[in-house]
Design an enzyme around this catalytic site. Structure first.
Site, PDB file in Angstrom:
ATOM      1  CG  ASP A   1      -2.165   0.903   0.943  1.00  0.00           C
ATOM      2  OD1 ASP A   1      -2.091   1.773   0.036  1.00  0.00           O
ATOM      3  OD2 ASP A   1      -3.189   0.766   1.639  1.00  0.00           O
TER       4      ASP A   1
HETATM    5  C1  BGC Z   1      -5.110   3.239   0.078  1.00  0.00           C
HETATM    6  C2  BGC Z   1      -5.156   2.267  -1.091  1.00  0.00           C
HETATM    7  C3  BGC Z   1      -4.910   3.030  -2.370  1.00  0.00           C
HETATM    8  C4  BGC Z   1      -3.596   3.769  -2.270  1.00  0.00           C
HETATM    9  C5  BGC Z   1      -3.250   4.550  -3.515  1.00  0.00           C
HETATM   10  C6  BGC Z   1      -3.884   4.125   0.073  1.00  0.00           C
HETATM   11  O1  BGC Z   1      -3.968   5.147   1.016  1.00  0.00           O
HETATM   12  O2  BGC Z   1      -5.166   2.501   1.292  1.00  0.00           O
HETATM   13  O3  BGC Z   1      -6.396   1.603  -1.129  1.00  0.00           O
HETATM   14  O4  BGC Z   1      -4.945   2.152  -3.467  1.00  0.00           O
HETATM   15  O5  BGC Z   1      -3.667   4.694  -1.187  1.00  0.00           O
HETATM   16  O6  BGC Z   1      -4.087   5.645  -3.640  1.00  0.00           O
END
Ligand code: BGC
Length: 830
Positions: free
Chosen positions: A238
């Protein structure tokens, strides 16, 4: 990660120009960290062009500089509420088309975490509280999108059911619950649907044998995901989740995002040369990314597939999304008022904060900019051209004001916008003030030697009455209105402020100004910290909000009551908004915000012919549910919001949704109500009894149970037969449509094991099927039962097995409206 305005923060690669040496090894290692927020480096020696990743579950946003709107789907929970795999397949094709149009190779969707508690902030982004339904919808979605050569990403692996302390908490999940509930949808995504990427979560996980960050969990990544399940794709972190070099690299993580920079890059190259990370580990990661590139057509000649620039607004897209909205709507109550007859309707009072301002998508990284949003008013006017439609808000559902109209904001010398003066460590100005457009809440231009900023804005209150001004800032600050300090904080914000999204939460010091003679000028000043958000850069957060109600709250309610009383039918649209449902924070309560319950009660009294429409992703308590003639759940419906709603209310399309979660009648009944980690730990103490399983176990009665949804049909369940052996088991359910119109039934099959020697849920979902059946006709619906639906995870022997004994199969309309049952003895051998 996205800001509250939907603008994506661009990671900045300050200080990192890796790969610097240009050797083959350094470019292979460089491939393992993003080149930017959303792109990877190329690997020319393998013919791989830079791969592009983008969120997400509601549509394909595209990379930062892409400002083109995106087709905006109903929220994932709404899609699960259709239980309709054919519809999911068609929506998957739309997502793939959008990815192609936006030159995206990997769509960061679906979320297959569970709705463990209705307080979870990202509840709306997940499919269901049930592992089988989540897995079935996810697998279908994955198969569909990937069949077009576009990768998806099953996220967030695993235990990411809470937003509070989301980057640090430890999810302590008992082994059976982990296997049977939380890993189950991931397993299905990998084994049944062959997903090409999986995202490792922010949180830490304790699986009983190892407590480690999800990005470093060798047991879960190397042993379970890649070993046991044979996952041959890419495990991506993530965004900003990785905090180690050797541990995460060794645990099986393949790709660190975003980049450039971060914990791998040069540090990983050094770790390899010091022998801390074997070269074979790097080879494996590189091969996985190259293989992903081959799968999405990023190796070799450019794809010649045509891209449809008009996709978000094409008739076929509009029709598909309109159908999805209507099909997802759940009829919670209907005293015969629905469907409304368009012939008899001469006047409609359309009431409620969400009628005027529908909440079409939740906040955070899933946010996309829709090409348009059809409001309920627009749709009803089109559907009922001869009816008188009166729209009134009735009350506000917001605690905070809306972002200010930029025309009301100037710098002290009258230039449109606000001014920022950067300050050095001793508080001395660094150069002349900069002018920033009033709508720009995140200023990211801070010079390197600045540690603080002085922000000045002059707000013009241009009409007599009571005005409210709010200013949102992040980190240490002193804010004053007209020279009077209204907020002071010594709390220093660190880079996590981006990830926990408190920086996005509306709020901040409020000022109320009664203006007798307009215009009245208010000077807003703030001296505040420059927040250093690591890879997301350094920023000054300054968001001005303003409102000025035209009516007092009591008068607004009266206006709604009068409109309802004067109309044939009242449609009241109540719900949540972006203050309530977002990534980055959990919910504090399950109430409809503001005075919305009072609004509904007053309108029902004024006109019994009232339909209440609930516009929310996650459960809210509906105290008036049994007193309204008709109540429907509209979810967060996306761009075709109004059309889908009008079709459902007027019976053009049957609202055939069934709840994919349990609707509580009171907060006190909710089995898991805390999202706050205790000493950093989220204890999944309810084990395998997630969602409706807990309600059954505790003997509590919800307002509406899992699987509930009236639709417009009338049904008689004739016969249930269970055929085959555990490896090949099928339920056949004969259902008769006894109503006057063709309708859709979602036949649900549950299992009970009353004499089980091992602990089991009181009742669990074992399968389902959807059938459209003409009036006065019968159908035999076939429901295949996956072996996994029968199995338990044996924690002593760490393997799956079917405890022998008597199983009761129950078929019906919901988890509590069970019409037929059949008792069958089963053993593992069949
Ligand atoms: C989220 C993800 C997301 C990523 C990119 C993170 O803060 O938990 O679900 O895909 O950001 O935006």
């Amino acid at each position: 990660m996205t800001t509250d305005t939907g603008r994506t923060l661009q990671a900045d690669g300050a200080g990192s120009d890796f790969p610097s040496t240009g050797t083959a090894e350094s470019s292979r290692i460089a491939l393992l960290t993003g080149a930017s927020s959303w792109t990877l480096h190329p690997l020319p020696e393998r013919g791989l062009r830079p791969l592009v990743l983008s969120d997400g579950p509601i549509g394909v946003r595209g990379v930062d500089e892409d400002t083109r709107p995106s087709a905006q789907l109903p929220t994932p929970t709404a899609l699960a509420a259709t239980w309709d795999l054919d519809l999911i397949t068609r929506l998957g094709a739309l997502i793939a088309g959008e990815a192609r149009r936006k030159a995206v190779d990997v769509v960061l969707s679906p979320v297959v975490n569970l709705q463990r508690t209705p307080y979870g902030g990202r509840h709306f982004e997940a499919f269901s509280e049930d592992p089988l339904l989540t897995g079935a919808i996810a697998a279908q979605f994955i198969r569909s999108v990937q069949s077009y050569g576009v990768a998806v990403c099953a996220k967030h692996f695993v235990g990411n059911e809470t937003e509070t302390e989301r980057t640090t908490y430890l999810a302590r999940i008992p082994e059976r619950a982990l296997r049977e509930v939380y890993l189950a949808p991931f397993e299905r995504a990998v084994r049944d649907a062959g997903v090409w990427t999986v995202m490792a979560a922010y949180n830490r996980v304790d699986d009983g044998r190892l407590a480690a960050p999800a990005t470093e969990h060798t047991r879960l990544i190397n042993e379970v995901l890649k070993g046991e399940w044979g996952f041959d794709g890419v495990v991506v972190s993530d965004w900003l989740a990785t905090n180690s070099t050797v541990e995460s690299a060794a645990a099986g993580l393949d790709l660190v995002m975003p980049g450039p920079g971060g914990p791998w890059a040069e540090a990983l190259e050094a770790a390899v040369s010091e022998g801390l990370v074997p070269a074979a580990v790097i080879d494996d990661k590189v091969e996985r990314i190259v293989q992903l590139g081959i799968r999405v057509g990023a190796v070799g000649p450019e794809s010649s597939a045509t891209v449809d620039e008009d996709l978000p607004t094409k008739d076929s897209t509009r029709a598909l999304l309109r159908e999805a909205v209507a099909r997802s709507i759940v009829v919670l109550r209907n005293d015969g008022l629905l469907p409304l007859s368009s012939r008899d309707l001469t006047s409609v009072a359309l009431i409620g904060p969400n009628a005027v301002d529908p909440f079409v998508q939740g906040g955070g990284s899933a946010f996309v900019t829709a090409p348009y949003v059809v409001t309920p008013e627009q749709a009803l006017r089109e559907a009922l051209p001869d009816a008188l439609i009166t729209t009134v808000r009735g009350t506000s559902g917001r605690a905070h004001a809306r972002p200010i109209d930029p025309r009301l904001v100037t710098t002290p010398d009258g230039t449109p916008g606000y001014s920022i003066t950067y300050l050095d460590e001793s508080g001395n100005p660094l150069g002349a003030p900069r002018v920033v457009p009033a709508g720009e809440g995140w200023n990211r231009e801070s010079p390197a030697d600045a540690t603080a900023a002085r922000v000045q804005a002059v707000v013009t209150l241009d009409s007599p009455g009571t005005h409210r001004i709010e200013v949102g800032v992040s980190g240490q600050h002193t804010v004053s209105y007209d020279g009077t300090v209204v907020s002071e904080s010594a709390d220093w914000a660190d880079h996590n402020v981006i990830l926990d999204s408190s920086a996005n939460h509306p709020g901040g010091p409020t000022g109320t100004f009664v203006v007798d003679e307009a215009p009245r000028l208010v000077t807003v000043e703030s001296e505040q910290q420059i927040v250093d958000a690591g890879a997301y850069g350094r920023f000054v957060r300054f968001v001005l909000r303003h409102d000025k109600p035209e009516l007092t709250p009591d008068d607004e309610l009266e206006q709604a009551v009068a409109a309802a009383a004067a109309a044939d039918v009242a449609i009241v649209v109540v719900g949540t908004n972006e203050e309530t449902e977002s990534e980055g924070w959990d919910r504090q309560d399950l109430d409809l915000p503001g005075r919305q319950n009072e609004l509904v009660e007053r309108v029902i009294q004024a006109n019994p012919r009232t339909v209440v429409v609930v516009n929310a992703g996650a459960p809210v308590i509906l105290p008036w549910l049994e007193r309204a003639q008709a109540v429907v759940w509209w979810w967060l419906p996306g761009q075709e919001a109004g059309n889908g709603l009008a079709d459902a209310l007027l019976g053009v399309t049957e609202p055939s949704g069934r709840l994919p979660w349990t609707l509580p009648g009171a907060e006190a009944d909710v089995p898991v109500s805390s999202t706050t980690p205790v000493d950093g730990v989220v204890d999944y103490a309810e084990g395998i009894h997630v969602g409706h399983r807990s309600w059954e176990r505790l003997g509590r009665t919800p307002a509406r149970e899992f699987g509930f949804g009236l639709g417009y049909g009338e049904w008689y369940y004739d016969r249930l037969e269970i055929i085959g052996t555990p490896d090949n088991l099928v339920a056949q359910v004969a259902v008769r449509n006894t109503g006057p119109r063709e309708a859709r039934e979602t036949v649900q099959l549950y299992l009970e094991a009353p004499d089980s020697p091992v602990e089991r849920p009181v009742r669990w979902l074992a399968g389902f099927a959807v059938a459209d059946i003409p009036a006065a006709s019968s159908r035999t619906v076939r429901i295949p039962i996956e072996r996994r639906a029968l199995e338990v995870w044996n924690v002593e022997q760490h393997r799956w097995e079917i405890p022998g004994g008597r199983y009761v199969f129950r078929a019906g309309r919901s988890s509590r409206d069970l019409r037929l049952s059949e008792s069958v003895p089963l053993t593992d051998a069949g």
